[in-house]
Scaffold this active site. Structure first.
Site, PDB file in Angstrom:
ATOM      1  CD  GLU A 131      -2.890  -1.063   2.412  1.00  0.00           C
ATOM      2  OE1 GLU A 131      -2.837  -0.070   3.165  1.00  0.00           O
ATOM      3  OE2 GLU A 131      -3.699  -2.001   2.544  1.00  0.00           O
ATOM      4  CB  ALA A 134       1.503  -0.895   4.272  1.00  0.00           C
ATOM      5  CD1 TRP A 160       4.601  -0.087  -4.119  1.00  0.00           C
ATOM      6  CD2 TRP A 160       4.845   0.947  -6.090  1.00  0.00           C
ATOM      7  NE1 TRP A 160       5.097   1.169  -3.879  1.00  0.00           N
ATOM      8  CE2 TRP A 160       5.256   1.832  -5.066  1.00  0.00           C
ATOM      9  CE3 TRP A 160       4.904   1.384  -7.411  1.00  0.00           C
ATOM     10  CZ2 TRP A 160       5.745   3.112  -5.325  1.00  0.00           C
ATOM     11  CZ3 TRP A 160       5.378   2.658  -7.673  1.00  0.00           C
ATOM     12  CH2 TRP A 160       5.797   3.502  -6.643  1.00  0.00           C
ATOM     13  CD  GLU A 373       7.385 -11.934  -5.560  1.00  0.00           C
ATOM     14  OE1 GLU A 373       7.645 -12.843  -4.756  1.00  0.00           O
ATOM     15  OE2 GLU A 373       6.860 -12.121  -6.661  1.00  0.00           O
TER      16      GLU A 373
END
Length: 390
Positions: A131, A134, A160, A373
């Site tokens: 987010e 986040a 993203w 990731e």
């Protein structure tokens, strides 16, 4: 597979798969890679070729209409596609990222409903964890899902999100119990046709330009309650367990980008003549090429070993070192990809810096593998925790 070898030695089937994917990538994907990058367009030709060859989501089990390929086969597919075009490699990679939460935690009904369309190529699947506030601290997410009878109502923003707007389905993490921290997060399947679900404008990026990255907006988005993935409050655990498996696909992508750059640079230095001889004759160049090849091979062995652990873990075998080794291969392979592509640009000199040659694109594409990731700083934190708790 022969027991005379470590369990990540390639079987004849894996070797044959590599050859077939490489042939397909060189014929159907590589010719479009520069155009896809230049125009920031989704690589539809690559998508269609991968679907036709049944290589777009090889990891989906046979009971849901998939090929049932193991994690190592999936790595090989992603690696070979990325060697030609990093944007295109996100088709098989993100299909895996979006669906692993279902494979790990979803009810049989959810699997039966949402996995077959991905297996057939009718739909793609993305993953929505990050987010605006986040990112690395994913547990600080604000997107909420409130139970309302037989539904959940979602409100919030995800940022993203890879292949957003192209994928039909999204695994979305949202807070169902604000008082419970990470244990108050649940996972859901959202369909792009759900009312109250929309997309932001595509981001303008340094690399992987053919893979759209957009925000997701949930504005009183109502979804059926049976679209929850696992129990309420287990979403963050599912998210982390998913990344243990899918970080390996990012390592595979990095590996392919690096290999593509090395292959191109090697061809170039054997042809380019200066001071009366091919520059490949100079020891300084030879040492650069040797280091590039050595690092790629080390990254490959680590990545394949991690894929073997991932496969065992998916089948219920204990793989206590999966978290460490998946972080290690992602971190190492992506750092190698950045080094190798930078060196490939150097080996081509001025030609490396212009868009007529593919290595500058590979260098730009490599950068994201150190970021998404889980940044490589986060990977080092994950690895350190694993080492220090021993």
């Amino acid at each position: 597979m022969s027991h005379d070898f470590p369990d990540f030695a390639l079987s004849p089937e894996h070797e044959a798969l590599r050859e077939s994917v490489r042939a397909l990538a060189e014929e159907k994907i590589a010719p479009y890679a520069a155009k896809v990058d230049e125009s920031s367009q989704f690589p539809q030709e690559a998508h269609d070729a991968l679907v036709k060859a049944d290589l777009h989501a090889v990891h989906i089990p046979e009971e849901y209409g998939g090929s049932g390929a193991d994690a190592l086969a999936t790595v090989i597919v992603i690696e070979e596609v990325a060697r030609a075009c990093a944007s295109s490699s996100l088709i098989p990679a993100v299909n895996k990222l979006g669906t692993v939460p279902l494979l790990l935690s979803a009810s049989e009904e959810v699997k039966q409903k949402f996995l077959p369309p991905v297996a057939s190529g009718a739909a793609m699947f993305s993953y929505a964890l990050s987010e605006p506030e986040a990112g690395s601290d994913a547990a600080a997410m604000k997107t909420k899902a409130v139970r309302d009878g037989d539904s959940y109502v979602l409100n919030g923003t995800k940022r993203w999100i890879t292949n957003a707007g192209i994928s039909r389905y999204y695994t979305v993490m949202a807070v169902t119990d604000p008082s419970a921290g990470a244990n108050g997060i649940s996972a859901f399947v959202v369909d792009s046709e759900d009312e109250g679900f929309s997309f932001g404008a595509p981001e303008h990026k340094l690399g992987i330009k053919g893979s759209p990255t957009r925000e997701l907006y949930f504005d009183n988005c109502v979804i059926p309650a049976d679209r929850i993935i696992g129990e309420e409050g287990t979403g963050f655990k599912t998210a982390l367990a998913t990344l243990d498996h899918t970080r390996i696909t990012i390592a595979a992508q990095a590996l392919g980008i690096a290999q593509g750059a090395l292959d191109y640079a090697t061809g170039y230095v054997k042809e380019r003549k200066q001071f009366g001889q091919a520059i490949a004759e100079f020891q300084g160049i030879q040492f650069m090429v040797a280091d590039m090849a050595m690092k790629i091979e080390a990254a490959r062995q680590l990545t394949y070993a991690a894929a073997a652990r991932s496969e065992r873990a998916m089948h219920g075998d204990r793989a206590p070192d999966l978290t460490f080794i998946s972080s290690a291969c992602k971190c190492f392979a992506s750092d190698v990809a950045m080094e190798v592509t930078t060196d490939a640009v150097q080996l081509l000199g001025g030609y490396g810096y212009v868009t007529d040659y593919p290595v500058e694109r590979m260098m730009r594409d490599a950068k994201i593998t150190q970021i998404y990731e889980g940044t490589n700083q986060i990977q080092r934190m994950v690895m350190a925790r694993q080492v220090l708790k021993g």
